[in-house]
Design an enzyme around this catalytic site. Structure first.
Site, PDB file in Angstrom:
ATOM      1  N   SER A  69       8.697 -10.763  31.034  1.00  0.00           N
ATOM      2  CA  SER A  69       7.850 -11.516  30.061  1.00  0.00           C
ATOM      3  C   SER A  69       6.953 -12.281  30.549  1.00  0.00           C
ATOM      4  CB  SER A  69       8.936 -12.366  29.250  1.00  0.00           C
ATOM      5  OG  SER A  69       8.361 -13.241  28.339  1.00  0.00           O
TER       6      SER A  69
ATOM      7  N   THR B 251      14.012 -11.424  21.265  1.00  0.00           N
ATOM      8  CA  THR B 251      13.195 -10.401  21.752  1.00  0.00           C
ATOM      9  C   THR B 251      14.477  -9.313  21.832  1.00  0.00           C
ATOM     10  OG1 THR B 251      11.812  -9.048  23.156  1.00  0.00           O
ATOM     11  CG2 THR B 251      13.096 -10.607  24.146  1.00  0.00           C
TER      12      THR B 251
ATOM     13  N   LYS C 158      16.987  -9.166  17.937  1.00  0.00           N
ATOM     14  CA  LYS C 158      16.252  -9.603  16.594  1.00  0.00           C
ATOM     15  C   LYS C 158      16.821  -9.359  15.469  1.00  0.00           C
ATOM     16  CE  LYS C 158      11.369  -8.855  18.619  1.00  0.00           C
ATOM     17  NZ  LYS C 158      10.232  -8.247  18.335  1.00  0.00           N
TER      18      LYS C 158
ATOM     19  N   ALA D  53      10.611  -4.296  15.987  1.00  0.00           N
ATOM     20  CA  ALA D  53       9.039  -4.285  15.884  1.00  0.00           C
ATOM     21  C   ALA D  53       8.586  -3.289  14.802  1.00  0.00           C
ATOM     22  CB  ALA D  53       8.360  -4.100  17.296  1.00  0.00           C
TER      23      ALA D  53
ATOM     24  N   ILE E 182       1.537  -1.502  20.830  1.00  0.00           N
ATOM     25  CA  ILE E 182       2.262  -2.825  20.855  1.00  0.00           C
ATOM     26  C   ILE E 182       2.509  -3.211  22.173  1.00  0.00           C
ATOM     27  CG2 ILE E 182       2.870  -2.794  18.325  1.00  0.00           C
ATOM     28  CD1 ILE E 182       5.701  -3.098  19.580  1.00  0.00           C
TER      29      ILE E 182
ATOM     30  N   TYR F  16       2.172  -4.696  25.929  1.00  0.00           N
ATOM     31  CA  TYR F  16       0.877  -5.291  26.675  1.00  0.00           C
ATOM     32  C   TYR F  16       0.855  -5.218  28.098  1.00  0.00           C
ATOM     33  CZ  TYR F  16       4.658  -8.799  27.124  1.00  0.00           C
ATOM     34  OH  TYR F  16       5.795  -9.523  27.218  1.00  0.00           O
TER      35      TYR F  16
END
Length: 267
Positions: free
Chosen positions: A14, A61, A65, A127, A208, A210
């Site tokens: 992260s 996360t 969630k 997500a 999505i 990154y």
């Protein structure tokens, strides 16, 4: 002192602490943002774990969630529609849940015309559910959710009656293809969720993920002339929205650009 953090199972990859520390420094906020790994065996008691550490706000996360919802006092309208929470704030002794992924997605799609477009979402997790609601609110013509999770299939279709659930072998031509799976994420960067032949069926590819910024999925998309968008914009926008909730105020408009430059190493 703002004592904030990220709750998840495995959080070593992260970059959220760096993002929020940048926001603290930019706004001259006295704060700390920690990684709060919680084992699955303790996932029914996330709030108890949080209270031990005197945390007043946190992100959530995978894989918690959805798990967190039953442990909260209230959840916002967008979190209710999605069925997933990624941001929690302690306010007046109550834990309130929000889904800032939704706002990050809406912002991310500002550069794309979604209305009346045929959209495919790869994956069916938290997500993906935020993507479903956001694309529906942006008036997509059709939304197809592509999944291998048969057990999850009927539950998702029941919640989102306006979508179609299909298998990976049933992908046809469309406008926008979104990867909402972890396939291709660091360190397993040589993987792609679908074949190059299927990617070619679309005009726009969104990932999505990154890290890395350019996944194999996006590189294959660019090879065939698709517009390619990575998850960095969504990551920043959802973080800014979370900070607005925690700080109870709007943040400066230029903070997005400053954060983007910081994450690209341009500061």
């Amino acid at each position: 002192m703002n004592n904030l953090g990220l709750v998840g199972e495995k959080l070593g990859h992260s970059i959220s602490p760096a993002i929020h520390q940048f926001i603290f420094d930019y706004l001259k906020i006295n704060g700390i943002y920690s990684l709060l790994e919680i084992d699955k065996k303790d996932s029914n008691n996330i709030i108890e774990e949080i209270e031990k550490r005197d945390i007043t706000g946190f992100n959530v996360t995978v894989p918690y969630k959805e798990k967190i919802i039953s442990q909260l006092d209230t959840i916002s309208s967008e979190a209710q529609k999605i069925g997933a929470v990624n941001t929690v704030v302690l306010k007046n002794g109550k834990y309130e849940g929000y889904n800032t992924d939704y706002f990050g997605i809406i912002k991310m799609f500002e550069v794309i015309e979604v209305e009346n477009k045929i959209c495919y979402i790869l994956g069916s997790g938290g997500a993906a559910k935020a993507l479903i609601v956001a694309l529906h609110d942006l008036k997509a013509k059709n939304i197809y959710v592509v999944t291998r999770d048969i057990n999850n299939k009927n539950m998702i279709k029941e919640k989102f009656s306006y979508i179609d659930m299909i298998s990976y072998s049933a992908i046809e031509e469309g406008d926008i293809l979104v990867n909402a799976t972890p396939v291709g994420m660091y360190p397993k960067i040589d993987n792609t969720p679908i074949s190059e032949n299927d990617i070619k069926k679309f005009k726009i590819a969104v990932d999505i993920i990154y890290n890395p910024r350019n996944t194999l999925f996006l590189n294959l998309a660019k090879k065939h002339g698709l517009t390619a968008i990575n998850g960095l914009s969504m990551l920043i926008q959802q973080a800014l929205k979370a900070e607005e909730i925690w700080q109870n105020k709007e943040l400066p408009d230029n903070l997005y650009d400053e954060l983007l430059k910081f994450l690209k190493g341009e500061n």
